[in-house]
Design a protein around this motif. Structure first.
Motif, PDB file in Angstrom:
ATOM      1  N   GLU A  72     -10.226 -12.711   5.925  1.00 26.59           N
ATOM      2  CA  GLU A  72     -10.051 -12.999   4.496  1.00 26.59           C
ATOM      3  C   GLU A  72      -9.182 -11.903   3.881  1.00 26.59           C
ATOM      4  N   ILE A  73      -8.125 -12.313   3.196  1.00 22.44           N
ATOM      5  CA  ILE A  73      -7.298 -11.371   2.446  1.00 22.44           C
ATOM      6  C   ILE A  73      -7.916 -11.239   1.052  1.00 22.44           C
ATOM      7  N   ILE A  74      -8.402 -10.054   0.745  1.00 22.62           N
ATOM      8  CA  ILE A  74      -9.103  -9.852  -0.531  1.00 22.62           C
ATOM      9  C   ILE A  74      -8.114  -9.739  -1.679  1.00 22.62           C
ATOM     10  N   ARG A  75      -7.121  -8.905  -1.521  1.00 23.43           N
ATOM     11  CA  ARG A  75      -6.084  -8.782  -2.552  1.00 23.43           C
ATOM     12  C   ARG A  75      -4.853  -8.106  -1.955  1.00 23.43           C
ATOM     13  N   LEU A  76      -3.740  -8.352  -2.622  1.00 23.94           N
ATOM     14  CA  LEU A  76      -2.490  -7.695  -2.266  1.00 23.94           C
ATOM     15  C   LEU A  76      -1.937  -7.054  -3.531  1.00 23.94           C
ATOM     16  N   ASP A  77      -1.753  -5.751  -3.506  1.00 23.12           N
ATOM     17  CA  ASP A  77      -1.250  -5.017  -4.666  1.00 23.12           C
ATOM     18  C   ASP A  77       0.188  -4.581  -4.410  1.00 23.12           C
ATOM     19  N   ILE A  78       1.092  -5.045  -5.280  1.00 20.25           N
ATOM     20  CA  ILE A  78       2.479  -4.587  -5.218  1.00 20.25           C
ATOM     21  C   ILE A  78       2.538  -3.244  -5.941  1.00 20.25           C
ATOM     22  N   GLN A  79       2.727  -2.173  -5.196  1.00 18.13           N
ATOM     23  CA  GLN A  79       2.682  -0.845  -5.781  1.00 18.13           C
ATOM     24  C   GLN A  79       3.953  -0.505  -6.546  1.00 18.13           C
ATOM     25  N   SER A  80       5.094  -0.867  -6.017  1.00 16.13           N
ATOM     26  CA  SER A  80       6.347  -0.524  -6.689  1.00 16.13           C
ATOM     27  C   SER A  80       7.423  -1.535  -6.326  1.00 16.13           C
ATOM     28  N   ILE A  81       8.292  -1.787  -7.313  1.00 13.04           N
ATOM     29  CA  ILE A  81       9.488  -2.616  -7.118  1.00 13.04           C
ATOM     30  C   ILE A  81      10.658  -1.775  -7.594  1.00 13.04           C
ATOM     31  N   THR A  82      11.506  -1.360  -6.685  1.00 12.99           N
ATOM     32  CA  THR A  82      12.575  -0.420  -7.000  1.00 12.99           C
ATOM     33  C   THR A  82      13.923  -1.128  -6.920  1.00 12.99           C
ATOM     34  N   PRO A  83      14.576  -1.348  -8.080  1.00 10.57           N
ATOM     35  CA  PRO A  83      15.917  -1.946  -8.062  1.00 10.57           C
ATOM     36  C   PRO A  83      16.978  -0.865  -7.855  1.00 10.57           C
TER      37      PRO A  83
END
Length: 280
Positions: free
Chosen positions: A152-163
């Protein structure tokens, strides 16, 4: 005597070989003669030595999987570097062992691929605004696959999006322009409200004066005196300045206005003198 000792030692060895202690939060899989036999829970368990074999022991607690930064191309053809963390848990240890080889490697590849696929469907602006919605979309897509792996995947957190640097500068300039625009709008709204309040106050004053004039005809004389007093006060303030000035007065009303003001002043001086003579 020796056979008895041998039997005792054999029994002790059997007991030690058959007793298996599984730690709290863990589970284990037992195979008998190379085939799956049963699952061991936490605590003291017994197996048949030489016939049974523990092939896997793993935790059922929540685990963390760090996804390395991924290079993603958005829908508007902008390169982004995305870093995320995956939280997962084994729900069925039998499936996690027999249904997939190298479970953590498979989860890493699946999460990275899904992450790139979801972000590629959005623009840079949508990626920054709808990050929580993307997290849910990625989570749903992952769980549909990992259910067959007993995970089971509990959650996925996107920590950073760097353009890229150029995109970051453009976004900062855009945010600064939006902040300035909101400040100008708020200032204009404040001025509009102040003008409305001032107009309402003036209207109320005019209504009060009109009501007073209708109810008391003598109030017109008072009003003319107040207007004349305003003219004199304004002229006095202008006279205090060293600069040259020109004062425009309505000739049709100026004579009457100043006559009333002078008469009023004379009356006030007469009252003052009479009061002084009476006091002497």
């Amino acid at each position: 005597m020796e056979p008895i000792i041998a039997i005792v030692l054999a029994l002790i060895g059997y007991a030690l070989g058959s007793a298996k202690l599984i730690n709290q939060g863990n589970e284990a899989l037992v195979e008998r003669l190379g085939r799956y036999h049963r699952k061991l829970k936490s605590g003291l368990n017994f197996i048949v030595p030489l016939i049974d074999q523990i092939v896997m022991e793993d935790t059922t607690r929540e685990q963390i999987l760090d996804i390395k930064p991924q290079n993603v191309i958005t829908r508007d053809n902008i390169y982004l570097e995305v870093d995320a963390v995956l939280f997962w848990r084994i729900r069925d240890i039998e499936k996690s062992f027999y249904a997939i080889d190298d479970l953590q490697g498979a989860l890493t590849q699946l999460a990275a691929t899904t992450l790139r696929e979801i972000i590629a469907q959005n623009t840079v602006e949508e990626t920054n605004i709808s990050r929580s919605e993307m997290d849910r979309a990625i989570l749903d897509q992952l769980n549909r696959i990992t259910a067959d792996w007993g995970v089971e995947i509990i959650r996925l957190d996107i920590q950073s999006i760097t353009p890229p640097e150029s995109v970051r500068r453009s976004m900062e300039e855009q945010r600064a322009a939006e902040i300035k625009s909101r400040a100008v709008i708020l200032e204009a709204e404040g001025e509009r409200q102040a003008a409305i309040k001032k107009a309402e106050g003036t209207m109320t004053s005019v209504q009060i004066i009109a009501q007073a004039l209708r109810s008391n005809p003598e109030s017109k004389d008072i009003l003319r005196y107040l207007v004349a007093q305003d003219y004199v006060d304004a002229s006095q303030k202008l006279g205090e300045s060293n600069n040259a000035k020109i004062v425009f007065v309505d000739p049709a009303n100026s004579t009457e206005m100043f006559q009333e003001l002078i008469a009023e002043s004379v009356n006030q001086e007469g009252h003052i003198k009479n009061s002084e003579n009476g006091a002497i």
